[in-house]
Design a protein around this motif. Sequence first.
Motif, PDB file in Angstrom:
ATOM      1  N   GLN A 118     -14.043 -23.548 -20.027  1.00 28.08           N
ATOM      2  CA  GLN A 118     -14.738 -23.652 -21.028  1.00 28.08           C
ATOM      3  C   GLN A 118     -13.910 -23.915 -22.315  1.00 28.08           C
ATOM      4  O   GLN A 118     -13.979 -24.336 -23.372  1.00 28.08           O
ATOM      5  CB  GLN A 118     -15.630 -22.487 -21.081  1.00 28.08           C
ATOM      6  N   THR A 119     -12.771 -22.963 -22.319  1.00 26.53           N
ATOM      7  CA  THR A 119     -11.820 -23.005 -23.303  1.00 26.53           C
ATOM      8  C   THR A 119     -11.134 -24.183 -23.584  1.00 26.53           C
ATOM      9  O   THR A 119     -10.534 -24.701 -24.589  1.00 26.53           O
ATOM     10  CB  THR A 119     -10.942 -21.571 -23.300  1.00 26.53           C
ATOM     11  N   PHE A 120     -10.242 -24.422 -22.493  1.00 27.30           N
ATOM     12  CA  PHE A 120      -9.308 -25.451 -22.442  1.00 27.30           C
ATOM     13  C   PHE A 120      -9.723 -26.779 -21.744  1.00 27.30           C
ATOM     14  O   PHE A 120      -8.974 -27.877 -22.094  1.00 27.30           O
ATOM     15  CB  PHE A 120      -7.886 -24.990 -21.646  1.00 27.30           C
ATOM     16  N   GLY A 121     -10.770 -26.948 -21.192  1.00 31.84           N
ATOM     17  CA  GLY A 121     -11.380 -28.167 -20.543  1.00 31.84           C
ATOM     18  C   GLY A 121     -10.939 -28.524 -19.216  1.00 31.84           C
ATOM     19  O   GLY A 121     -11.257 -29.648 -18.845  1.00 31.84           O
ATOM     20  N   ARG A 122      -9.802 -28.144 -18.894  1.00 27.85           N
ATOM     21  CA  ARG A 122      -9.123 -28.613 -17.443  1.00 27.85           C
ATOM     22  C   ARG A 122      -8.486 -27.387 -16.955  1.00 27.85           C
ATOM     23  O   ARG A 122      -8.138 -26.372 -17.463  1.00 27.85           O
ATOM     24  CB  ARG A 122      -8.418 -29.773 -17.816  1.00 27.85           C
ATOM     25  N   LEU A 123      -8.065 -27.843 -15.719  1.00 27.82           N
ATOM     26  CA  LEU A 123      -6.932 -26.823 -15.149  1.00 27.82           C
ATOM     27  C   LEU A 123      -6.083 -27.544 -14.294  1.00 27.82           C
ATOM     28  O   LEU A 123      -6.253 -28.370 -13.321  1.00 27.82           O
ATOM     29  CB  LEU A 123      -7.692 -25.806 -13.908  1.00 27.82           C
ATOM     30  N   ASP A 124      -4.866 -27.561 -14.505  1.00 30.01           N
ATOM     31  CA  ASP A 124      -3.560 -28.314 -14.048  1.00 30.01           C
ATOM     32  C   ASP A 124      -2.753 -27.523 -12.930  1.00 30.01           C
ATOM     33  O   ASP A 124      -2.381 -27.940 -11.938  1.00 30.01           O
ATOM     34  CB  ASP A 124      -2.570 -28.990 -15.058  1.00 30.01           C
ATOM     35  N   ILE A 125      -2.478 -26.280 -13.188  1.00 31.16           N
ATOM     36  CA  ILE A 125      -1.457 -25.390 -12.627  1.00 31.16           C
ATOM     37  C   ILE A 125      -2.172 -23.971 -12.171  1.00 31.16           C
ATOM     38  O   ILE A 125      -2.889 -23.170 -13.185  1.00 31.16           O
ATOM     39  CB  ILE A 125      -0.218 -25.130 -13.396  1.00 31.16           C
ATOM     40  N   LEU A 126      -2.302 -23.553 -10.911  1.00 27.44           N
ATOM     41  CA  LEU A 126      -2.755 -22.415 -10.598  1.00 27.44           C
ATOM     42  C   LEU A 126      -1.414 -21.600  -9.900  1.00 27.44           C
ATOM     43  O   LEU A 126      -0.899 -21.966  -8.986  1.00 27.44           O
ATOM     44  CB  LEU A 126      -3.712 -22.340  -9.650  1.00 27.44           C
ATOM     45  N   VAL A 127      -0.935 -20.397 -10.705  1.00 29.47           N
ATOM     46  CA  VAL A 127       0.018 -19.652 -10.063  1.00 29.47           C
ATOM     47  C   VAL A 127      -0.480 -18.436  -9.681  1.00 29.47           C
ATOM     48  O   VAL A 127      -0.922 -17.414 -10.335  1.00 29.47           O
ATOM     49  CB  VAL A 127       1.060 -19.507 -11.064  1.00 29.47           C
ATOM     50  N   ASN A 128      -0.617 -18.164  -8.082  1.00 28.22           N
ATOM     51  CA  ASN A 128      -1.067 -16.932  -7.551  1.00 28.22           C
ATOM     52  C   ASN A 128      -0.178 -16.147  -7.397  1.00 28.22           C
ATOM     53  O   ASN A 128       0.644 -15.930  -6.389  1.00 28.22           O
ATOM     54  CB  ASN A 128      -1.748 -17.403  -6.307  1.00 28.22           C
ATOM     55  N   ASN A 129       0.116 -15.273  -8.517  1.00 24.07           N
ATOM     56  CA  ASN A 129       1.166 -14.231  -8.408  1.00 24.07           C
ATOM     57  C   ASN A 129       0.595 -12.686  -8.267  1.00 24.07           C
ATOM     58  O   ASN A 129       1.543 -11.949  -8.159  1.00 24.07           O
ATOM     59  CB  ASN A 129       1.798 -14.456  -9.913  1.00 24.07           C
ATOM     60  N   ALA A 130      -0.459 -12.502  -8.187  1.00 24.12           N
ATOM     61  CA  ALA A 130      -1.187 -11.085  -8.034  1.00 24.12           C
ATOM     62  C   ALA A 130      -0.875 -10.604  -6.623  1.00 24.12           C
ATOM     63  O   ALA A 130      -1.074 -11.144  -5.770  1.00 24.12           O
ATOM     64  CB  ALA A 130      -2.609 -11.249  -8.237  1.00 24.12           C
ATOM     65  N   GLY A 131      -0.144  -9.484  -6.597  1.00 25.23           N
ATOM     66  CA  GLY A 131       0.267  -8.898  -5.247  1.00 25.23           C
ATOM     67  C   GLY A 131       0.997  -7.616  -5.413  1.00 25.23           C
ATOM     68  O   GLY A 131       1.598  -7.491  -6.575  1.00 25.23           O
ATOM     69  N   THR A 132       0.673  -6.732  -4.539  1.00 26.09           N
ATOM     70  CA  THR A 132       1.399  -5.567  -4.356  1.00 26.09           C
ATOM     71  C   THR A 132       1.385  -4.771  -3.247  1.00 26.09           C
ATOM     72  O   THR A 132       0.573  -5.289  -2.292  1.00 26.09           O
ATOM     73  CB  THR A 132       1.082  -4.361  -5.621  1.00 26.09           C
ATOM     74  N   GLY A 133       2.482  -3.765  -2.884  1.00 24.26           N
ATOM     75  CA  GLY A 133       2.216  -3.071  -1.480  1.00 24.26           C
ATOM     76  C   GLY A 133       1.481  -1.801  -1.958  1.00 24.26           C
ATOM     77  O   GLY A 133       1.256  -1.504  -3.043  1.00 24.26           O
ATOM     78  N   PHE A 134       1.011  -1.027  -0.936  1.00 17.39           N
ATOM     79  CA  PHE A 134       0.215   0.177  -1.120  1.00 17.39           C
ATOM     80  C   PHE A 134       0.770   1.206  -0.293  1.00 17.39           C
ATOM     81  O   PHE A 134       1.058   1.031   0.865  1.00 17.39           O
ATOM     82  CB  PHE A 134      -1.226   0.169  -0.755  1.00 17.39           C
ATOM     83  N   LEU A 135       1.299   2.152  -0.982  1.00 19.97           N
ATOM     84  CA  LEU A 135       1.694   3.512  -0.006  1.00 19.97           C
ATOM     85  C   LEU A 135       0.662   4.397   0.478  1.00 19.97           C
ATOM     86  O   LEU A 135      -0.461   4.499  -0.168  1.00 19.97           O
ATOM     87  CB  LEU A 135       2.577   4.243  -0.950  1.00 19.97           C
ATOM     88  N   ASP A 136       0.661   4.865   1.780  1.00 14.44           N
ATOM     89  CA  ASP A 136      -0.056   5.528   2.496  1.00 14.44           C
ATOM     90  C   ASP A 136      -0.099   6.910   1.681  1.00 14.44           C
ATOM     91  O   ASP A 136       1.067   7.578   1.245  1.00 14.44           O
ATOM     92  CB  ASP A 136       0.574   5.916   3.883  1.00 14.44           C
ATOM     93  N   ALA A 137      -1.372   7.418   1.425  1.00 15.52           N
ATOM     94  CA  ALA A 137      -1.591   8.735   0.734  1.00 15.52           C
ATOM     95  C   ALA A 137      -0.753  10.007   1.379  1.00 15.52           C
ATOM     96  O   ALA A 137      -0.621  10.836   0.880  1.00 15.52           O
ATOM     97  CB  ALA A 137      -3.056   8.919   0.559  1.00 15.52           C
ATOM     98  N   GLU A 138      -0.496   9.736   2.781  1.00 12.49           N
ATOM     99  CA  GLU A 138       0.193  10.875   3.560  1.00 12.49           C
ATOM    100  C   GLU A 138       1.546  10.713   3.611  1.00 12.49           C
ATOM    101  O   GLU A 138       2.225  11.414   4.422  1.00 12.49           O
ATOM    102  CB  GLU A 138      -0.673  11.176   4.655  1.00 12.49           C
ATOM    103  N   GLY A 139       1.977   9.452   3.358  1.00 13.81           N
ATOM    104  CA  GLY A 139       3.505   9.172   3.423  1.00 13.81           C
ATOM    105  C   GLY A 139       3.732   8.732   4.632  1.00 13.81           C
ATOM    106  O   GLY A 139       4.851   8.463   5.016  1.00 13.81           O
ATOM    107  N   LYS A 140       2.683   7.881   5.458  1.00 10.72           N
ATOM    108  CA  LYS A 140       2.989   7.331   6.734  1.00 10.72           C
ATOM    109  C   LYS A 140       3.647   5.982   6.435  1.00 10.72           C
ATOM    110  O   LYS A 140       3.061   5.397   5.415  1.00 10.72           O
ATOM    111  CB  LYS A 140       1.634   7.659   7.727  1.00 10.72           C
TER     112      LYS A 140
END
Length: 290
Positions: A92-114
């Motif tokens: 709606q804002t820019f009228g097109r999409l040329d590049i998608l960079v899928n950079n979201a991500g992380t690790g998750f630590l076990d709550a009990e340290g395992k």
Amino acid sequence: MLRFSGKVAIVTGSFRTVHGIESSSNGIGRAIAILFAREGAKVTITGRNIKRLEETKQMIVKNGIPEEHVLEIVTDITSGEGQNELINLTIQTFGRLDILVNNAGTGFLDAEGKTGVDQNISDLDKSINLNTRSIVTLTQKAKKYLIEAKGEIVNVSSKAAGPQASPDFIYYGMAKAALDQFTRSAAIDLIRHGVRVNSVSPGLVRTGFGETIEMSDDAFEKMVQSMESNKAYIPCGKAGQPEDIANLIAFLADRKLSSYIIGQTIAIDGGSSLIMGMQAFDMMDVLKSQ
């Protein structure tokens, strides 16, 4: 003319909020957004931390970029509603999409340290949901517009995907390995429509990753310095900077420079992935000790 003039890019992920979701507001995501904007692209940045998104926007504007070339979207990248909002508002804002960079991500630590196989299975679900599933579904929703633009997808994987083991982050490594396979398969599926898919695989980078795994700044810096000083970890002797990763992503998003690269996951780790355990030692010293 700047290389991304007339292009529109969505950049997800690089800083984790207390909810466990990253945004394009710090670290690699921020570096990517700034670089793309400086190279002429209109950029959508996304996340759940309004303050950090605004910081990123202001950093882009300080580079002489008009404010209307940056779209901030505060949303949850793992939710269907959030992804719809991200795609729809960008179009709606820019009228097109040329590049998608899928950079979201992380690790998750076990709550009990395992760690290893003892880590809580709920952490596997969270890791797959963020590091793999959200990228698959966002790609599905962006596909139509990327085909129209004959565009580019660049996924951000990790050295943790292997082939070496990563028992301390076993589920993170599994999720990123699945992402590598998605990159390869999606590349073959989409190239027939003119859309290229590639991936980068960073090693140790000075970002907010320590915070994402609830490590203090001091502890993270101590770990980085230890790894930099040991050739068994990083042969080149230094951790990467967010700009190093952003430059490679920009190269893969630039069809003039990388048009014949399709479905590849390119390591950017200072040589870490080339090291075997035996290379951690000076073999001449070992021989002399016999």
